[in-house]
Design a protein around this motif. Structure first.
Motif, mmCIF file in Angstrom:
data_model
loop_
_atom_site.group_PDB
_atom_site.id
_atom_site.type_symbol
_atom_site.label_atom_id
_atom_site.label_comp_id
_atom_site.label_asym_id
_atom_site.label_seq_id
_atom_site.Cartn_x
_atom_site.Cartn_y
_atom_site.Cartn_z
ATOM 1 N N ARG A 1 53.296 23.562 67.446
ATOM 2 C CA ARG A 1 52.283 23.967 68.427
ATOM 3 C C ARG A 1 52.816 23.803 69.849
ATOM 4 N N ALA A 2 53.548 22.719 70.091
ATOM 5 C CA ALA A 2 54.132 22.511 71.419
ATOM 6 C C ALA A 2 55.139 23.610 71.735
ATOM 7 N N ALA A 3 55.973 23.958 70.747
ATOM 8 C CA ALA A 3 56.963 25.013 70.954
ATOM 9 C C ALA A 3 56.284 26.341 71.260
ATOM 10 N N ASP A 4 55.206 26.646 70.541
ATOM 11 C CA ASP A 4 54.473 27.889 70.811
ATOM 12 C C ASP A 4 53.873 27.886 72.210
ATOM 13 N N ARG A 5 53.392 26.740 72.659
ATOM 14 C CA ARG A 5 52.846 26.653 74.018
ATOM 15 C C ARG A 5 53.953 26.834 75.065
ATOM 16 N N ILE A 6 55.136 26.301 74.781
ATOM 17 C CA ILE A 6 56.262 26.480 75.701
ATOM 18 C C ILE A 6 56.622 27.956 75.796
ATOM 19 N N ALA B 1 56.426 30.293 79.087
ATOM 20 C CA ALA B 1 57.615 30.991 79.591
ATOM 21 C C ALA B 1 57.326 32.480 79.779
ATOM 22 N N LEU B 2 56.604 33.075 78.837
ATOM 23 C CA LEU B 2 56.272 34.489 78.965
ATOM 24 C C LEU B 2 55.283 34.727 80.106
ATOM 25 N N GLU B 3 54.275 33.861 80.200
ATOM 26 C CA GLU B 3 53.251 34.035 81.237
ATOM 27 C C GLU B 3 53.851 33.982 82.634
ATOM 28 N N LEU C 1 59.616 32.815 83.015
ATOM 29 C CA LEU C 1 60.640 31.800 83.259
ATOM 30 C C LEU C 1 61.982 32.258 82.694
ATOM 31 N N ARG C 2 63.036 31.961 83.445
ATOM 32 C CA ARG C 2 64.379 32.326 82.986
ATOM 33 C C ARG C 2 64.945 31.300 82.015
ATOM 34 N N SER C 3 64.440 30.068 82.081
ATOM 35 C CA SER C 3 64.886 29.019 81.162
ATOM 36 C C SER C 3 63.884 27.880 81.191
ATOM 37 N N VAL C 4 63.994 27.022 80.209
ATOM 38 C CA VAL C 4 63.107 25.865 80.081
ATOM 39 C C VAL C 4 63.971 24.654 79.753
ATOM 40 N N ARG C 5 63.575 23.510 80.272
ATOM 41 C CA ARG C 5 64.278 22.270 79.948
ATOM 42 C C ARG C 5 63.358 21.388 79.119
ATOM 43 N N VAL D 1 62.464 33.934 72.583
ATOM 44 C CA VAL D 1 61.594 34.107 73.754
ATOM 45 C C VAL D 1 62.287 33.715 75.057
ATOM 46 N N VAL D 2 62.895 32.518 75.097
ATOM 47 C CA VAL D 2 63.441 32.003 76.353
ATOM 48 C C VAL D 2 64.593 31.050 76.061
ATOM 49 N N PRO D 3 65.676 31.110 76.836
ATOM 50 C CA PRO D 3 66.740 30.118 76.680
ATOM 51 C C PRO D 3 66.201 28.733 77.046
#
Length: 383
Positions: free
Chosen positions: A38-43, A47-49, A52-56, A86-88
């Motif tokens: 669920r946390a991964a889906d929220r991330i 990112a899509l909303e 975002l080019r990347s997430v840490r 979805v996002v790096p």
């Protein structure tokens, strides 16, 4: 992501287990895979909303390696399955090092997870606070883990050491003991304290100042500035770079008009949220020293997108730059560099967070010292 809420050490300065907020007692020790999903889906959603080019993602605890190799492997697999399309994302793990062995390192290597380790200096310095619950010292286990991490096969995973400042330890000796492990970066952390509960060595600090500190007269005791200035001079005067020191580099960048990219300094918008082991969303962990429930947002990954965290009062205040600071900080010449210090360290029982850091005088003297050293160096540089 607090993937494990317990720890195998009993560090007496810990902001989780020995602070005002004791919510860890009501949470699952290990983050279930359903919560990870669920946390991964929220991330991914976030990112899509926000395009975002990347997430840490930082895997944290407690001690995150207490989840065991099997659960950690499954957790990392979930993150890749949910996020890679979805996002790096860049993943790192903050560990006390006592459980880090070849098996874990192979797993972290496979999943490209960087590792930072907490180390407070030489054996006696480190073990003054960082012991197992039965009193055994932890330094031998940490040193063995760092030796493994320094092996050529794993060396590129090693991102650095976190060291909490202890005035009882010699600053230069502490720094040089960290260098033994050839860290690519070191970060010195101030022990958590507030105006209601001042940090060790400055128990007289119970009232926030009414004006910015005078760095020339230095009327206040500044033991933390003196400790850090000794390390800075040793680091700055080295004939060649031995390691990077994040706190010093960020302050130098700010003094030169550049970005300050750390939660502890500067005016950059706060961009961190904590996912606890039960999926609740909280503000920075350090707020646990302020009061029970201080980091609480009332949100969780099951019912709320991460964007809701941006709308909380605390987050809005921490995204407001200089406008989110008290008047004393706004009037200070070092506002852009210091940024009021760590948000937690500004708290006073009656005035909330609209104060300078409890380390205000130390930070001002340290920044002024770094500015003098930089100016002197630049004046001597060949034209």
């Amino acid at each position: 992501m607090k993937i494990h809420s317990l720890c195998n050490l009993s560090c007496d300065y810990c902001y989780v287990y020995f602070a005002a907020d004791q919510s860890w007692r009501q949470r699952p020790s290990m983050m279930p895979l359903d919560t990870v999903r669920r946390a991964a889906d929220r991330i991914a959603e976030h990112a899509l909303e926000h395009r975002l080019r990347s997430v840490r993602i930082i895997l944290h605890g407690g001690e995150p390696l207490m989840v065991g190799r099997t659960h950690l492997s499954e957790l990392l697999t979930v993150l890749h399955e949910r996020l890679d399309p979805v996002v790096p994302f860049h993943c790192s793990l903050q560990s006390n090092g006592t459980l880090l062995d070849t098996n874990f390192l192979e797993l972290l290597l496979d999943h490209r997870v960087d590792v930072a380790v907490s180390l407070d200096g030489a054996p006696a310095a480190h073990d003054r606070h960082r012991r197992f619950s039965d009193g055994r010292p932890s330094h031998p286990r940490v040193a063995a883990a760092l030796k493994l991490l320094g092996h050529p096969r794993y060396r590129h995973l090693f991102v650095g050491l976190l060291c909490t400042v202890d005035l009882a330890n010699d600053p230069v000796e502490t720094y040089e003991s960290l260098l033994r492990f050839e860290p690519p970066r070191v970060d010195f952390l101030l022990p958590h304290g507030t105006w209601g509960r001042p940090p060790p060595g400055v128990e007289d600090r119970t009232r926030p100042p009414h004006r910015p500190p005078d760095t020339e007269t230095r009327g206040d005791r500044v033991p933390y500035a003196e400790w850090l200035m000794s390390v800075f001079d040793r680091w700055f005067d080295a004939p060649q770079q031995e390691t990077r020191v994040r706190s010093f580099e960020e302050l130098m960048s700010g003094l030169l008009g550049g970005a300050v990219n750390t939660e502890a300094f500067g005016l950059a918008p706060h961009d961190l949220v904590v996912v606890e082991s039960d999926g609740t969303l909280e503000d920075s962990d350090s707020l646990k020293v302020v009061a029970p429930g201080a980091p609480v947002t009332g949100l969780d990954v099951f019912r709320h997108p991460f964007s809701d965290a941006l709308r909380t009062e605390a987050m809005r205040r921490r995204q407001a730059g200089a406008d989110g600071l008290g008047q004393v900080c706004r009037d200070c010449v070092f506002t852009d560099v210091c940024g009021g210090g760590l948000y937690t360290h500004r708290h006073h029982p009656t005035t909330g967070f609209a104060n300078p850091s409890v380390y205000c005088a130390d930070l001002a003297v340290l920044i002024a010292h770094i500015r003098r050293r930089m100016n002197h160096h630049l004046m001597r540089a060949p034209q």
